[in-house]
Design a protein around this motif. Structure first.
Motif, PDB file in Angstrom:
ATOM      1  N   ILE A 410      56.025  60.041   0.343  1.00 43.44           N
ATOM      2  CA  ILE A 410      54.577  59.861   0.489  1.00 43.44           C
ATOM      3  C   ILE A 410      54.264  58.481   1.047  1.00 43.44           C
ATOM      4  O   ILE A 410      53.367  58.321   1.892  1.00 43.44           O
ATOM      5  CB  ILE A 410      53.881  60.079  -0.874  1.00 43.44           C
ATOM      6  N   GLN A 411      55.019  57.476   0.613  1.00 45.37           N
ATOM      7  CA  GLN A 411      54.823  56.122   1.147  1.00 45.37           C
ATOM      8  C   GLN A 411      55.077  56.085   2.656  1.00 45.37           C
ATOM      9  O   GLN A 411      54.348  55.424   3.407  1.00 45.37           O
ATOM     10  CB  GLN A 411      55.753  55.133   0.436  1.00 45.37           C
ATOM     11  N   HIS A 412      56.107  56.793   3.093  1.00 45.11           N
ATOM     12  CA  HIS A 412      56.391  56.869   4.534  1.00 45.11           C
ATOM     13  C   HIS A 412      55.247  57.544   5.277  1.00 45.11           C
ATOM     14  O   HIS A 412      54.885  57.134   6.391  1.00 45.11           O
ATOM     15  CB  HIS A 412      57.696  57.619   4.772  1.00 45.11           C
ATOM     16  N   ILE A 413      54.689  58.586   4.679  1.00 43.24           N
ATOM     17  CA  ILE A 413      53.551  59.274   5.315  1.00 43.24           C
ATOM     18  C   ILE A 413      52.380  58.304   5.452  1.00 43.24           C
ATOM     19  O   ILE A 413      51.751  58.209   6.514  1.00 43.24           O
ATOM     20  CB  ILE A 413      53.140  60.507   4.484  1.00 43.24           C
ATOM     21  N   GLN A 414      52.084  57.588   4.368  1.00 38.19           N
ATOM     22  CA  GLN A 414      50.953  56.657   4.388  1.00 38.19           C
ATOM     23  C   GLN A 414      51.153  55.554   5.419  1.00 38.19           C
ATOM     24  O   GLN A 414      50.198  55.101   6.046  1.00 38.19           O
ATOM     25  CB  GLN A 414      50.771  56.046   2.992  1.00 38.19           C
ATOM     26  N   GLU A 415      52.395  55.156   5.610  1.00 33.50           N
ATOM     27  CA  GLU A 415      52.680  54.053   6.536  1.00 33.50           C
ATOM     28  C   GLU A 415      52.755  54.505   7.989  1.00 33.50           C
ATOM     29  O   GLU A 415      52.335  53.776   8.895  1.00 33.50           O
ATOM     30  CB  GLU A 415      53.997  53.378   6.131  1.00 33.50           C
ATOM     31  N   TYR A 416      53.276  55.728   8.214  1.00 29.97           N
ATOM     32  CA  TYR A 416      53.543  56.158   9.593  1.00 29.97           C
ATOM     33  C   TYR A 416      52.784  57.425  10.004  1.00 29.97           C
ATOM     34  O   TYR A 416      53.105  58.023  11.021  1.00 29.97           O
ATOM     35  CB  TYR A 416      55.045  56.409   9.773  1.00 29.97           C
ATOM     36  N   TYR A 417      51.782  57.841   9.233  1.00 28.52           N
ATOM     37  CA  TYR A 417      51.086  59.111   9.525  1.00 28.52           C
ATOM     38  C   TYR A 417      50.484  59.140  10.921  1.00 28.52           C
ATOM     39  O   TYR A 417      50.376  60.189  11.566  1.00 28.52           O
ATOM     40  CB  TYR A 417      49.980  59.340   8.493  1.00 28.52           C
ATOM     41  N   ASN A 418      50.090  57.976  11.448  1.00 31.16           N
ATOM     42  CA  ASN A 418      49.440  57.926  12.762  1.00 31.16           C
ATOM     43  C   ASN A 418      50.438  57.783  13.907  1.00 31.16           C
ATOM     44  O   ASN A 418      50.061  57.616  15.055  1.00 31.16           O
ATOM     45  CB  ASN A 418      48.435  56.788  12.812  1.00 31.16           C
ATOM     46  N   GLN A 419      51.749  57.837  13.573  1.00 29.06           N
ATOM     47  CA  GLN A 419      52.781  57.704  14.610  1.00 29.06           C
ATOM     48  C   GLN A 419      53.575  59.000  14.785  1.00 29.06           C
ATOM     49  O   GLN A 419      54.649  59.012  15.391  1.00 29.06           O
ATOM     50  CB  GLN A 419      53.727  56.551  14.244  1.00 29.06           C
ATOM     51  N   GLY A 420      53.070  60.084  14.223  1.00 30.79           N
ATOM     52  CA  GLY A 420      53.738  61.377  14.392  1.00 30.79           C
ATOM     53  C   GLY A 420      55.016  61.505  13.591  1.00 30.79           C
ATOM     54  O   GLY A 420      55.989  62.114  14.040  1.00 30.79           O
ATOM     55  N   ILE A 421      55.046  60.899  12.395  1.00 29.14           N
ATOM     56  CA  ILE A 421      56.247  60.965  11.558  1.00 29.14           C
ATOM     57  C   ILE A 421      56.576  62.428  11.233  1.00 29.14           C
ATOM     58  O   ILE A 421      55.671  63.236  10.991  1.00 29.14           O
ATOM     59  CB  ILE A 421      56.048  60.139  10.251  1.00 29.14           C
TER      60      ILE A 421
END
Length: 507
Positions: A410-421
Protein backbone atom coordinates in the motif's frame (compact mmCIF):
# COMPACT_ATOMS: atom_id res chain seq x y z
CA UNK A 1 -33.82 -34.56 -32.84
CA UNK A 2 -32.97 -32.86 -36.16
CA UNK A 3 -35.48 -33.65 -38.91
CA UNK A 4 -35.65 -33.08 -42.70
CA UNK A 5 -38.93 -33.30 -44.65
CA UNK A 6 -38.86 -34.34 -48.34
CA UNK A 7 -42.37 -34.29 -49.79
CA UNK A 8 -43.75 -33.09 -53.16
CA UNK A 9 -47.19 -32.17 -51.81
CA UNK A 10 -46.88 -28.58 -50.56
CA UNK A 11 -49.68 -28.73 -47.91
CA UNK A 12 -48.06 -31.78 -46.26
CA UNK A 13 -44.56 -30.35 -46.60
CA UNK A 14 -45.45 -26.94 -45.16
CA UNK A 15 -47.75 -28.30 -42.48
CA UNK A 16 -45.23 -30.80 -41.18
CA UNK A 17 -43.20 -28.15 -39.31
CA UNK A 18 -46.25 -27.10 -37.29
CA UNK A 19 -47.16 -30.72 -36.57
CA UNK A 20 -43.62 -31.54 -35.43
CA UNK A 21 -43.57 -28.60 -33.00
CA UNK A 22 -46.94 -29.65 -31.56
CA UNK A 23 -45.74 -33.21 -31.04
CA UNK A 24 -42.46 -32.13 -29.39
CA UNK A 25 -41.16 -28.57 -29.21
CA UNK A 26 -37.59 -29.91 -29.10
CA UNK A 27 -37.85 -31.34 -32.62
CA UNK A 28 -35.82 -29.17 -35.00
CA UNK A 29 -36.82 -28.93 -38.66
CA UNK A 30 -33.50 -28.45 -40.48
CA UNK A 31 -35.00 -28.13 -43.98
CA UNK A 32 -37.65 -29.08 -46.55
CA UNK A 33 -37.44 -30.22 -50.17
CA UNK A 34 -40.05 -30.94 -52.85
CA UNK A 35 -38.24 -33.78 -54.66
CA UNK A 36 -35.60 -36.44 -54.16
CA UNK A 37 -32.87 -34.53 -55.98
CA UNK A 38 -33.14 -31.47 -53.73
CA UNK A 39 -33.75 -33.73 -50.76
CA UNK A 40 -30.41 -35.47 -51.38
CA UNK A 41 -28.61 -32.11 -51.40
CA UNK A 42 -30.36 -31.15 -48.17
CA UNK A 43 -29.36 -34.41 -46.43
CA UNK A 44 -25.75 -34.10 -47.59
CA UNK A 45 -25.58 -30.58 -46.21
CA UNK A 46 -27.47 -30.87 -42.90
CA UNK A 47 -26.84 -34.52 -41.90
CA UNK A 48 -30.23 -34.79 -40.10
CA UNK A 49 -30.99 -37.45 -37.48
CA UNK A 50 -34.26 -38.33 -39.22
CA UNK A 51 -35.69 -37.94 -42.74
CA UNK A 52 -39.45 -37.97 -43.37
CA UNK A 53 -39.92 -38.69 -47.08
CA UNK A 54 -42.52 -39.49 -49.72
CA UNK A 55 -41.94 -42.27 -52.25
CA UNK A 56 -43.31 -40.87 -55.51
CA UNK A 57 -41.72 -37.50 -56.29
CA UNK A 58 -40.54 -35.76 -59.49
CA UNK A 59 -36.88 -35.73 -60.62
CA UNK A 60 -35.94 -38.48 -58.14
CA UNK A 61 -38.26 -40.69 -56.10
CA UNK A 62 -37.81 -41.12 -52.36
CA UNK A 63 -36.50 -44.69 -52.38
CA UNK A 64 -33.85 -43.90 -55.00
CA UNK A 65 -32.78 -40.92 -52.95
CA UNK A 66 -32.61 -43.04 -49.79
CA UNK A 67 -30.55 -45.74 -51.48
CA UNK A 68 -27.96 -43.08 -52.50
CA UNK A 69 -27.90 -41.79 -48.93
CA UNK A 70 -27.17 -45.32 -47.69
CA UNK A 71 -24.47 -45.88 -50.33
CA UNK A 72 -22.73 -42.66 -49.26
CA UNK A 73 -22.70 -43.83 -45.66
CA UNK A 74 -24.77 -40.94 -44.32
CA UNK A 75 -26.23 -42.11 -41.03
CA UNK A 76 -29.86 -41.06 -40.60
CA UNK A 77 -33.15 -42.70 -39.73
CA UNK A 78 -36.05 -42.59 -42.21
CA UNK A 79 -39.86 -42.61 -42.00
CA UNK A 80 -41.64 -43.19 -45.32
CA UNK A 81 -44.97 -41.54 -46.16
CA UNK A 82 -46.94 -43.01 -49.05
CA UNK A 83 -50.41 -42.99 -50.55
CA UNK A 84 -49.73 -46.47 -51.92
CA UNK A 85 -49.93 -49.72 -50.01
CA UNK A 86 -48.08 -51.62 -52.74
CA UNK A 87 -46.06 -54.42 -51.11
CA UNK A 88 -43.12 -53.90 -53.49
CA UNK A 89 -42.69 -50.33 -52.22
CA UNK A 90 -42.88 -51.43 -48.61
CA UNK A 91 -40.43 -54.28 -49.16
CA UNK A 92 -37.90 -52.00 -50.87
CA UNK A 93 -38.26 -49.42 -48.08
CA UNK A 94 -37.65 -52.09 -45.42
CA UNK A 95 -34.53 -53.25 -47.26
CA UNK A 96 -33.23 -49.68 -47.02
CA UNK A 97 -33.58 -49.80 -43.22
CA UNK A 98 -36.47 -47.43 -42.62
CA UNK A 99 -37.99 -46.85 -39.17
CA UNK A 100 -41.63 -46.89 -40.26
CA UNK A 101 -43.95 -46.91 -43.28
CA UNK A 102 -47.00 -44.67 -42.84
CA UNK A 103 -49.92 -44.50 -45.27
CA UNK A 104 -51.52 -41.21 -46.23
CA UNK A 105 -53.57 -39.50 -44.96
CA UNK A 106 -51.26 -39.37 -41.98
CA UNK A 107 -52.77 -39.78 -38.53
CA UNK A 108 -51.15 -37.58 -35.89
CA UNK A 109 -51.14 -40.37 -33.29
CA UNK A 110 -49.36 -42.76 -35.68
CA UNK A 111 -46.79 -40.12 -36.65
CA UNK A 112 -46.19 -39.26 -32.99
CA UNK A 113 -45.58 -42.92 -32.13
CA UNK A 114 -43.23 -43.37 -35.11
CA UNK A 115 -41.25 -40.25 -34.19
CA UNK A 116 -40.90 -41.29 -30.55
CA UNK A 117 -39.67 -44.75 -31.57
CA UNK A 118 -37.17 -43.23 -34.00
CA UNK A 119 -35.91 -40.91 -31.24
CA UNK A 120 -35.41 -43.88 -28.88
CA UNK A 121 -33.46 -45.78 -31.54
CA UNK A 122 -31.30 -42.73 -32.37
CA UNK A 123 -30.53 -42.25 -28.67
CA UNK A 124 -29.52 -45.91 -28.29
CA UNK A 125 -27.19 -45.74 -31.29
CA UNK A 126 -25.62 -42.50 -30.08
CA UNK A 127 -24.99 -44.08 -26.66
CA UNK A 128 -23.48 -47.11 -28.32
CA UNK A 129 -21.33 -44.89 -30.52
CA UNK A 130 -20.14 -42.97 -27.46
CA UNK A 131 -19.00 -46.23 -25.84
CA UNK A 132 -16.62 -46.74 -28.73
CA UNK A 133 -15.44 -43.14 -29.01
CA UNK A 134 -11.74 -42.30 -28.72
CA UNK A 135 -12.45 -40.50 -25.45
CA UNK A 136 -14.03 -43.64 -23.98
CA UNK A 137 -11.19 -45.85 -25.20
CA UNK A 138 -8.36 -43.60 -23.98
CA UNK A 139 -9.97 -42.69 -20.63
CA UNK A 140 -10.53 -46.37 -19.87
CA UNK A 141 -6.98 -47.14 -20.94
CA UNK A 142 -5.66 -44.41 -18.60
CA UNK A 143 -7.73 -45.64 -15.65
CA UNK A 144 -6.84 -49.29 -16.34
CA UNK A 145 -10.44 -50.26 -17.12
CA UNK A 146 -9.94 -51.20 -20.76
CA UNK A 147 -10.58 -54.94 -21.05
CA UNK A 148 -8.29 -57.25 -22.94
CA UNK A 149 -11.12 -58.11 -25.31
CA UNK A 150 -10.25 -59.49 -28.77
CA UNK A 151 -13.45 -58.20 -30.40
CA UNK A 152 -12.95 -54.73 -28.91
CA UNK A 153 -9.32 -54.71 -30.06
CA UNK A 154 -10.41 -55.65 -33.60
CA UNK A 155 -13.03 -52.89 -33.55
CA UNK A 156 -10.49 -50.30 -32.38
CA UNK A 157 -8.08 -51.36 -35.13
CA UNK A 158 -10.80 -51.31 -37.79
CA UNK A 159 -12.29 -47.97 -36.75
CA UNK A 160 -9.23 -46.01 -35.61
CA UNK A 161 -6.29 -47.95 -37.03
CA UNK A 162 -4.75 -48.50 -33.57
CA UNK A 163 -3.15 -51.94 -33.41
CA UNK A 164 -2.86 -53.83 -30.17
CA UNK A 165 0.96 -53.71 -30.06
CA UNK A 166 1.71 -50.41 -31.75
CA UNK A 167 3.95 -47.73 -30.24
CA UNK A 168 2.07 -44.99 -28.41
CA UNK A 169 3.65 -41.76 -27.15
CA UNK A 170 2.29 -39.60 -24.34
CA UNK A 171 2.95 -35.88 -23.93
CA UNK A 172 1.99 -34.62 -20.47
CA UNK A 173 1.52 -30.93 -19.63
CA UNK A 174 1.32 -29.94 -15.96
CA UNK A 175 -0.20 -26.52 -15.28
CA UNK A 176 -1.04 -26.72 -11.57
CA UNK A 177 -2.73 -23.43 -10.55
CA UNK A 178 -2.26 -22.16 -14.13
CA UNK A 179 -4.83 -24.68 -15.35
CA UNK A 180 -8.00 -22.55 -15.26
CA UNK A 181 -6.26 -19.65 -17.01
CA UNK A 182 -4.44 -21.53 -19.75
CA UNK A 183 -5.98 -24.97 -20.37
CA UNK A 184 -8.10 -23.79 -23.33
CA UNK A 185 -5.11 -22.12 -24.94
CA UNK A 186 -3.01 -25.28 -24.46
CA UNK A 187 -5.74 -27.43 -26.02
CA UNK A 188 -5.97 -25.12 -29.05
CA UNK A 189 -2.19 -25.11 -29.44
CA UNK A 190 -1.99 -28.92 -29.27
CA UNK A 191 -4.84 -29.29 -31.76
CA UNK A 192 -3.06 -26.91 -34.13
CA UNK A 193 0.14 -28.94 -33.77
CA UNK A 194 -1.70 -32.22 -34.44
CA UNK A 195 -3.81 -30.99 -37.33
CA UNK A 196 -0.78 -29.72 -39.25
CA UNK A 197 1.22 -32.92 -38.80
CA UNK A 198 0.90 -35.99 -41.01
CA UNK A 199 3.38 -37.97 -38.90
CA UNK A 200 0.99 -38.91 -36.11
CA UNK A 201 -2.62 -38.94 -34.94
CA UNK A 202 -3.49 -37.44 -31.56
CA UNK A 203 -6.13 -37.11 -28.87
CA UNK A 204 -6.21 -34.48 -26.09
CA UNK A 205 -7.60 -35.28 -22.64
CA UNK A 206 -7.91 -32.70 -19.84
CA UNK A 207 -7.70 -33.54 -16.13
CA UNK A 208 -8.95 -30.46 -14.29
CA UNK A 209 -8.64 -31.96 -10.80
CA UNK A 210 -4.93 -32.65 -11.42
CA UNK A 211 -4.33 -29.40 -13.30
CA UNK A 212 -2.88 -31.29 -16.25
CA UNK A 213 -3.44 -32.17 -19.91
CA UNK A 214 -2.45 -35.41 -21.61
CA UNK A 215 -1.89 -35.71 -25.37
CA UNK A 216 -1.90 -39.29 -26.67
CA UNK A 217 -0.02 -39.74 -29.95
CA UNK A 218 -0.60 -42.86 -32.07
CA UNK A 219 0.07 -44.16 -35.58
CA UNK A 220 3.55 -42.68 -35.26
CA UNK A 221 5.75 -42.40 -38.32
CA UNK A 222 8.99 -41.96 -36.35
CA UNK A 223 8.70 -41.57 -32.57
CA UNK A 224 12.25 -40.24 -32.05
CA UNK A 225 11.73 -37.59 -34.70
CA UNK A 226 8.36 -36.60 -33.22
CA UNK A 227 9.81 -36.40 -29.71
CA UNK A 228 12.62 -34.15 -31.01
CA UNK A 229 9.99 -31.89 -32.64
CA UNK A 230 8.10 -31.59 -29.37
CA UNK A 231 11.33 -30.92 -27.48
CA UNK A 232 12.63 -28.20 -29.82
CA UNK A 233 9.36 -26.62 -31.00
CA UNK A 234 6.25 -27.46 -28.96
CA UNK A 235 7.70 -27.17 -25.44
CA UNK A 236 9.39 -23.77 -26.12
CA UNK A 237 6.15 -22.59 -27.73
CA UNK A 238 4.16 -23.45 -24.58
CA UNK A 239 6.89 -21.95 -22.39
CA UNK A 240 6.63 -18.62 -24.18
CA UNK A 241 2.84 -18.57 -23.89
CA UNK A 242 2.48 -19.64 -20.25
CA UNK A 243 4.19 -17.76 -17.41
CA UNK A 244 4.75 -19.42 -14.05
CA UNK A 245 4.09 -23.08 -13.41
CA UNK A 246 4.55 -25.36 -16.43
CA UNK A 247 5.95 -28.88 -16.69
CA UNK A 248 6.31 -31.04 -19.80
CA UNK A 249 6.95 -34.78 -19.74
CA UNK A 250 7.27 -37.52 -22.35
CA UNK A 251 6.43 -41.20 -22.05
CA UNK A 252 5.75 -44.14 -24.34
CA UNK A 253 4.41 -47.67 -24.33
CA UNK A 254 3.31 -50.51 -26.58
CA UNK A 255 -0.44 -50.88 -27.00
CA UNK A 256 -3.45 -49.28 -25.30
CA UNK A 257 -3.37 -51.67 -22.35
CA UNK A 258 -0.01 -50.23 -21.21
CA UNK A 259 -1.04 -46.56 -21.28
CA UNK A 260 -1.90 -46.50 -17.56
CA UNK A 261 1.52 -47.85 -16.60
CA UNK A 262 3.24 -45.28 -18.86
CA UNK A 263 1.28 -42.37 -17.36
CA UNK A 264 1.96 -43.49 -13.79
CA UNK A 265 5.65 -43.65 -14.65
CA UNK A 266 5.41 -40.19 -16.22
CA UNK A 267 3.76 -38.83 -13.06
CA UNK A 268 6.73 -40.05 -11.04
CA UNK A 269 9.21 -38.06 -13.15
CA UNK A 270 7.38 -34.73 -12.84
CA UNK A 271 9.13 -33.83 -9.58
CA UNK A 272 12.31 -33.55 -11.68
CA UNK A 273 11.03 -30.05 -12.52
CA UNK A 274 12.91 -29.19 -9.32
CA UNK A 275 16.14 -30.31 -10.99
CA UNK A 276 15.84 -29.32 -14.65
CA UNK A 277 15.43 -25.84 -16.07
CA UNK A 278 11.97 -24.64 -17.01
CA UNK A 279 11.12 -25.68 -20.56
CA UNK A 280 12.82 -29.09 -20.36
CA UNK A 281 10.96 -32.06 -21.87
CA UNK A 282 11.41 -34.55 -19.04
CA UNK A 283 11.50 -38.28 -19.75
CA UNK A 284 12.73 -41.40 -17.98
CA UNK A 285 15.52 -41.68 -20.53
CA UNK A 286 16.71 -38.15 -19.73
CA UNK A 287 16.60 -38.85 -15.97
CA UNK A 288 18.53 -42.12 -16.35
CA UNK A 289 21.23 -40.26 -18.28
CA UNK A 290 21.55 -37.52 -15.61
CA UNK A 291 24.34 -37.72 -13.06
CA UNK A 292 23.40 -36.66 -9.51
CA UNK A 293 25.31 -36.35 -6.24
CA UNK A 294 24.36 -36.65 -2.55
CA UNK A 295 23.52 -33.28 -1.04
CA UNK A 296 25.58 -31.81 1.82
CA UNK A 297 23.13 -29.92 4.00
CA UNK A 298 23.99 -26.16 4.09
CA UNK A 299 24.16 -25.45 7.83
CA UNK A 300 25.50 -21.94 7.23
CA UNK A 301 22.42 -20.92 5.20
CA UNK A 302 20.15 -22.41 7.87
CA UNK A 303 21.86 -20.33 10.58
CA UNK A 304 21.47 -17.13 8.53
CA UNK A 305 17.78 -17.88 7.97
CA UNK A 306 17.18 -18.54 11.69
CA UNK A 307 18.63 -15.11 12.42
CA UNK A 308 16.30 -13.56 9.85
CA UNK A 309 13.34 -15.33 11.50
CA UNK A 310 14.41 -14.14 14.95
CA UNK A 311 14.70 -10.55 13.68
CA UNK A 312 11.53 -10.78 11.51
CA UNK A 313 13.82 -9.60 8.70
CA UNK A 314 11.84 -10.34 5.54
CA UNK A 315 14.51 -9.19 3.12
CA UNK A 316 17.19 -11.39 4.67
CA UNK A 317 14.74 -14.30 4.97
CA UNK A 318 13.97 -14.16 1.24
CA UNK A 319 17.64 -13.76 0.39
CA UNK A 320 18.52 -16.84 2.46
CA UNK A 321 15.71 -18.82 0.86
CA UNK A 322 17.00 -17.87 -2.59
CA UNK A 323 20.53 -18.99 -1.63
CA UNK A 324 19.15 -22.29 -0.33
CA UNK A 325 17.39 -22.94 -3.64
CA UNK A 326 20.51 -22.09 -5.67
CA UNK A 327 22.60 -24.37 -3.44
CA UNK A 328 20.24 -27.31 -4.04
CA UNK A 329 20.10 -26.72 -7.80
CA UNK A 330 23.87 -26.27 -8.22
CA UNK A 331 24.55 -29.36 -6.11
CA UNK A 332 22.91 -31.55 -8.78
CA UNK A 333 21.10 -33.68 -6.21
CA UNK A 334 17.93 -35.66 -6.86
CA UNK A 335 14.52 -34.01 -6.33
CA UNK A 336 13.93 -36.34 -3.38
CA UNK A 337 17.16 -35.17 -1.72
CA UNK A 338 16.16 -31.55 -2.41
CA UNK A 339 12.76 -32.00 -0.77
CA UNK A 340 14.23 -33.80 2.22
CA UNK A 341 16.70 -30.92 2.68
CA UNK A 342 13.86 -28.38 2.35
CA UNK A 343 11.77 -30.28 4.91
CA UNK A 344 14.69 -30.27 7.37
CA UNK A 345 15.17 -26.57 6.65
CA UNK A 346 11.49 -25.86 7.36
CA UNK A 347 11.50 -27.96 10.54
CA UNK A 348 14.45 -26.03 11.94
CA UNK A 349 12.75 -22.69 11.22
CA UNK A 350 9.45 -23.81 12.70
CA UNK A 351 11.26 -24.90 15.83
CA UNK A 352 13.10 -21.62 16.37
CA UNK A 353 9.94 -19.58 15.59
CA UNK A 354 7.83 -21.47 18.10
CA UNK A 355 10.58 -21.38 20.74
CA UNK A 356 10.82 -17.60 20.42
CA UNK A 357 7.04 -17.15 20.53
CA UNK A 358 6.89 -15.72 17.03
CA UNK A 359 4.59 -18.41 15.65
CA UNK A 360 1.11 -19.28 16.84
CA UNK A 361 0.69 -22.86 18.00
CA UNK A 362 -2.30 -23.26 15.67
CA UNK A 363 -0.03 -23.18 12.60
CA UNK A 364 0.10 -26.69 11.14
CA UNK A 365 3.64 -27.97 10.85
CA UNK A 366 2.37 -31.06 9.06
CA UNK A 367 0.64 -29.03 6.32
CA UNK A 368 3.82 -27.14 5.54
CA UNK A 369 5.97 -30.28 5.38
CA UNK A 370 3.32 -31.99 3.20
CA UNK A 371 3.34 -29.03 0.80
CA UNK A 372 7.08 -29.49 0.37
CA UNK A 373 7.00 -33.28 -0.03
CA UNK A 374 4.25 -33.03 -2.69
CA UNK A 375 5.92 -30.20 -4.62
CA UNK A 376 6.81 -30.53 -8.30
CA UNK A 377 7.57 -26.81 -8.75
CA UNK A 378 10.01 -24.63 -6.79
CA UNK A 379 7.17 -22.11 -6.52
CA UNK A 380 5.29 -24.65 -4.36
CA UNK A 381 8.23 -24.90 -1.95
CA UNK A 382 8.79 -21.15 -1.88
CA UNK A 383 5.12 -20.48 -1.13
CA UNK A 384 5.27 -22.90 1.80
CA UNK A 385 8.15 -20.85 3.24
CA UNK A 386 6.38 -17.56 2.48
CA UNK A 387 3.27 -18.82 4.28
CA UNK A 388 5.49 -19.66 7.23
CA UNK A 389 6.95 -16.14 7.28
CA UNK A 390 3.51 -14.53 6.93
CA UNK A 391 2.45 -16.40 10.06
CA UNK A 392 5.50 -14.93 11.79
CA UNK A 393 4.15 -11.51 10.91
CA UNK A 394 0.97 -12.10 12.92
CA UNK A 395 2.71 -10.44 15.86
CA UNK A 396 3.30 -7.35 13.72
CA UNK A 397 -0.12 -7.06 12.11
CA UNK A 398 -1.80 -3.74 12.80
CA UNK A 399 -5.25 -3.13 14.24
CA UNK A 400 -6.68 -3.03 10.72
CA UNK A 401 -5.62 -6.68 10.22
CA UNK A 402 -3.16 -5.87 7.43
CA UNK A 403 0.22 -7.62 7.44
CA UNK A 404 3.57 -5.91 7.00
CA UNK A 405 3.77 -7.23 3.43
CA UNK A 406 0.46 -5.66 2.38
CA UNK A 407 1.21 -2.47 4.33
CA UNK A 408 4.39 -2.07 2.27
CA UNK A 409 2.46 -2.75 -0.95
CA UNK A 410 0.00 0.00 0.00
CA UNK A 411 2.90 2.35 0.74
CA UNK A 412 4.25 1.71 -2.76
CA UNK A 413 0.83 2.48 -4.22
CA UNK A 414 0.63 5.74 -2.28
CA UNK A 415 4.11 6.73 -3.41
CA UNK A 416 3.97 5.65 -7.06
CA UNK A 417 0.24 5.57 -7.96
CA UNK A 418 0.68 8.42 -10.45
CA UNK A 419 3.56 6.66 -12.25
CA UNK A 420 1.64 3.61 -13.44
CA UNK A 421 2.98 1.24 -10.78
CA UNK A 422 2.01 -2.40 -11.49
CA UNK A 423 1.45 -5.49 -9.36
CA UNK A 424 4.46 -7.09 -11.04
CA UNK A 425 6.74 -4.20 -10.06
CA UNK A 426 5.53 -4.10 -6.44
CA UNK A 427 5.85 -7.89 -6.11
CA UNK A 428 9.42 -7.66 -7.40
CA UNK A 429 10.26 -4.91 -4.89
CA UNK A 430 8.85 -7.03 -2.04
CA UNK A 431 10.52 -10.26 -3.28
CA UNK A 432 7.30 -12.25 -3.58
CA UNK A 433 5.38 -13.69 -6.52
CA UNK A 434 2.60 -11.73 -8.20
CA UNK A 435 0.14 -14.51 -7.38
CA UNK A 436 1.06 -14.54 -3.69
CA UNK A 437 0.89 -10.74 -3.31
CA UNK A 438 -2.39 -10.56 -5.23
CA UNK A 439 -3.98 -13.25 -3.05
CA UNK A 440 -2.80 -11.69 0.25
CA UNK A 441 -3.77 -8.18 -0.88
CA UNK A 442 -7.33 -9.21 -1.75
CA UNK A 443 -7.66 -11.38 1.36
CA UNK A 444 -6.52 -8.67 3.80
CA UNK A 445 -7.95 -5.49 2.23
CA UNK A 446 -11.05 -6.81 0.51
CA UNK A 447 -9.93 -5.16 -2.74
CA UNK A 448 -7.70 -6.18 -5.60
CA UNK A 449 -4.43 -4.36 -6.25
CA UNK A 450 -5.93 -2.63 -9.32
CA UNK A 451 -9.08 -1.58 -7.44
CA UNK A 452 -6.92 -0.02 -4.70
CA UNK A 453 -4.86 2.00 -7.18
CA UNK A 454 -8.05 3.18 -8.89
CA UNK A 455 -9.63 4.18 -5.58
CA UNK A 456 -6.49 6.05 -4.49
CA UNK A 457 -6.35 7.89 -7.80
CA UNK A 458 -10.04 8.87 -7.61
CA UNK A 459 -9.61 10.20 -4.05
CA UNK A 460 -6.76 12.38 -5.28
CA UNK A 461 -8.85 13.55 -8.25
CA UNK A 462 -11.60 14.60 -5.80
CA UNK A 463 -9.12 16.58 -3.74
CA UNK A 464 -7.65 18.33 -6.78
CA UNK A 465 -11.13 19.15 -8.13
CA UNK A 466 -12.13 20.88 -4.89
CA UNK A 467 -8.83 22.46 -3.84
CA UNK A 468 -7.50 23.68 -7.17
CA UNK A 469 -8.61 25.28 -10.43
CA UNK A 470 -6.61 22.84 -12.53
CA UNK A 471 -8.13 21.64 -15.80
CA UNK A 472 -9.15 18.00 -16.24
CA UNK A 473 -6.21 17.18 -18.52
CA UNK A 474 -3.82 18.58 -15.89
CA UNK A 475 -5.48 16.58 -13.10
CA UNK A 476 -5.42 13.43 -15.23
CA UNK A 477 -1.68 13.84 -15.82
CA UNK A 478 -1.01 14.41 -12.11
CA UNK A 479 -2.79 11.24 -10.96
CA UNK A 480 -1.42 8.97 -13.67
CA UNK A 481 -4.14 8.93 -16.37
CA UNK A 482 -2.85 9.52 -19.90
CA UNK A 483 -6.38 10.20 -21.22
CA UNK A 484 -8.67 12.71 -19.38
CA UNK A 485 -11.74 11.16 -21.06
CA UNK A 486 -10.86 7.78 -19.64
CA UNK A 487 -10.29 9.39 -16.22
CA UNK A 488 -13.77 10.94 -16.45
CA UNK A 489 -15.30 7.56 -17.29
CA UNK A 490 -13.58 5.85 -14.35
CA UNK A 491 -14.55 8.75 -12.07
CA UNK A 492 -18.20 8.45 -13.05
CA UNK A 493 -18.14 4.67 -12.54
CA UNK A 494 -16.74 5.19 -9.01
CA UNK A 495 -18.53 8.39 -7.89
CA UNK A 496 -21.71 8.36 -9.97
CA UNK A 497 -21.10 11.67 -11.71
CA UNK A 498 -18.57 13.31 -14.03
CA UNK A 499 -15.64 15.31 -12.54
CA UNK A 500 -17.11 18.63 -13.70
CA UNK A 501 -20.44 17.83 -12.02
CA UNK A 502 -18.65 16.82 -8.81
CA UNK A 503 -16.64 20.11 -8.77
CA UNK A 504 -19.76 22.19 -9.36
CA UNK A 505 -21.84 20.37 -6.77
CA UNK A 506 -19.24 20.40 -4.00
CA UNK A 507 -17.48 23.72 -4.55
Amino acid sequence: MRIAVIEDEAPIREGMSKILKKINENYELVGKAENGKKGLELIRKEKPDLVILDIRMPDMDGLTMLSIVREEGIECKAIVLSAYSDFAYAQRAIELGIENYLLKPIKIAELKKALEQAEVNISKEQSKEQLFSLEYIFLNAITGQLDEDGKLADMITERYGIRGDEQIAIFGIGLSDNYDRYHEMVRRTMEEVGIHSNEFHFYVIEFQEKGSIVVILYQLEDQDKIKEYFKKTVVPMLGSQIPGRLSCAWGNCRGLLNIRKAILEMDSVLEWNLFFDRGTLISKRLIDATQTYPIKYPIDIEVQTKEAVADSDRKEFLSSLRRFREYCREGACTPQDMKEACSRYMMSLLHVAKESGKLESSVSMQNMITSISDAIFWQDIEEAFLTFFENLSLKNIGEDGVSLLVQKAIQHIQEYYNQGITLEEVAAKLHVSEEYLSTQFKKQTGRTFTETIRKYRIENVKELLLKSTLKLNQIADMVGYSDPKYMSKVFKDEVGMLPAEYRKKNS
